[in-house]
Design a protein around this motif. Structure first.
Motif, PDB file in Angstrom:
ATOM      1  N   LEU A  80       0.827  -1.212   0.000  1.00 49.99           N
ATOM      2  CA  LEU A  80       0.000   0.000   0.000  1.00 49.99           C
ATOM      3  C   LEU A  80       0.859   1.260   0.000  1.00 49.99           C
ATOM      4  CD1 LEU A  80      -2.666  -1.271   2.522  1.00 49.99           C
ATOM      5  CD2 LEU A  80      -3.098  -0.695   0.121  1.00 49.99           C
ATOM      6  N   ASN A  81       1.921   1.263   0.797  1.00 47.61           N
ATOM      7  CA  ASN A  81       2.804   2.429   0.840  1.00 47.61           C
ATOM      8  C   ASN A  81       3.551   2.620  -0.476  1.00 47.61           C
ATOM      9  OD1 ASN A  81       2.384   3.671   3.434  1.00 47.61           O
ATOM     10  ND2 ASN A  81       3.268   1.837   4.336  1.00 47.61           N
ATOM     11  N   ASP A  82       3.943   1.508  -1.110  1.00 53.14           N
ATOM     12  CA  ASP A  82       4.582   1.605  -2.430  1.00 53.14           C
ATOM     13  C   ASP A  82       3.631   2.241  -3.433  1.00 53.14           C
ATOM     14  OD1 ASP A  82       6.910   0.487  -1.459  1.00 53.14           O
ATOM     15  OD2 ASP A  82       6.563  -1.497  -2.354  1.00 53.14           O
ATOM     16  N   ARG A  83       2.351   1.865  -3.363  1.00 48.46           N
ATOM     17  CA  ARG A  83       1.358   2.454  -4.267  1.00 48.46           C
ATOM     18  C   ARG A  83       1.199   3.946  -3.990  1.00 48.46           C
ATOM     19  NH1 ARG A  83      -0.984   5.358  -6.523  1.00 48.46           N
ATOM     20  NH2 ARG A  83      -2.888   5.242  -7.741  1.00 48.46           N
ATOM     21  N   GLU A  84       1.200   4.330  -2.720  1.00 49.64           N
ATOM     22  CA  GLU A  84       1.069   5.742  -2.354  1.00 49.64           C
ATOM     23  C   GLU A  84       2.255   6.560  -2.861  1.00 49.64           C
ATOM     24  OE1 GLU A  84      -1.556   7.383  -0.985  1.00 49.64           O
ATOM     25  OE2 GLU A  84      -2.651   5.489  -1.032  1.00 49.64           O
ATOM     26  N   LYS A  85       3.433   5.947  -2.934  1.00 46.85           N
ATOM     27  CA  LYS A  85       4.620   6.648  -3.437  1.00 46.85           C
ATOM     28  C   LYS A  85       4.487   6.990  -4.920  1.00 46.85           C
ATOM     29  CE  LYS A  85       7.723   4.605  -0.063  1.00 46.85           C
ATOM     30  NZ  LYS A  85       8.694   3.548   0.168  1.00 46.85           N
ATOM     31  N   LEU A  86       3.702   6.191  -5.641  1.00 44.81           N
ATOM     32  CA  LEU A  86       3.465   6.460  -7.067  1.00 44.81           C
ATOM     33  C   LEU A  86       2.566   7.674  -7.258  1.00 44.81           C
ATOM     34  CD1 LEU A  86       2.835   2.825  -8.365  1.00 44.81           C
ATOM     35  CD2 LEU A  86       4.919   4.197  -8.629  1.00 44.81           C
ATOM     36  N   GLY A  87       1.767   7.946  -6.279  1.00 45.24           N
ATOM     37  CA  GLY A  87       0.804   9.054  -6.314  1.00 45.24           C
ATOM     38  C   GLY A  87      -0.277   8.783  -5.301  1.00 45.24           C
TER      39      GLY A  87
END
Length: 149
Positions: free
Chosen positions: A48-55
């Motif tokens: 989830l945090n990796d996805r948030e880093k994308l935007g």
């Protein structure tokens, strides 16, 4: 496909206790763990945090739809939360998020994942629905609004 098709009452949190983005993600993932589902919470948070880093998944209008794919899942899981006060989720419109729909999907099956995200987005475009969601007084009222029995 209805918004309630992937919802279960144990994964609807009427009032999130968390006040920050990372804490909200953890609280929502922990709700899934509390239902007895066996998975690695830290790994899920990493996805989830990796996805948030994308935007940011804070899409505006007080809505956040964090999502990700986990190899341990066999079907899509949706976790819903509400924060009456709102949480800074780095939303696109810079406003606090009050409505949260977390979508966790299996690694395979992107089509179903996208359909669920689209259905949630369509439902949340309705301003009256959003306001009713925020204004619910208790969990049962929120469950009724979402069509979960």
């Amino acid at each position: 496909m209805n918004i309630s098709d992937n919802l279960v009452k144990d994964l609807v949190i009427h009032e999130l206790a968390s006040s920050g983005k990372a804490e909200v993600l953890k609280e929502m993932v922990s709700a899934l763990k509390a239902t007895g589902f066996e998975f690695d919470v830290e790994k899920a948070l990493g996805v989830l945090n990796d996805r948030e880093k994308l935007g940011t998944t804070g899409i505006g209008d007080g809505i956040a739809i964090p999502h990700g794919k986990l190899e341990c899942l066999e079907e899509i899981v949706v976790i819903v939360g509400r924060s009456r006060d709102g949480v800074d989720f780095e939303s696109l419109d810079m406003k606090p998020c009050k409505i949260f729909f977390m979508v966790l999907a299996p690694e395979q099956g992107a089509g179903a994942h996208l359909k669920v995200l689209a259905q949630i987005s369509r439902q949340l475009k309705d301003e009256a629905f959003r306001q009713a969601f925020i204004d619910t007084n208790d969990k049962q009222e929120l469950l009724n609004l979402l069509g979960v029995s």
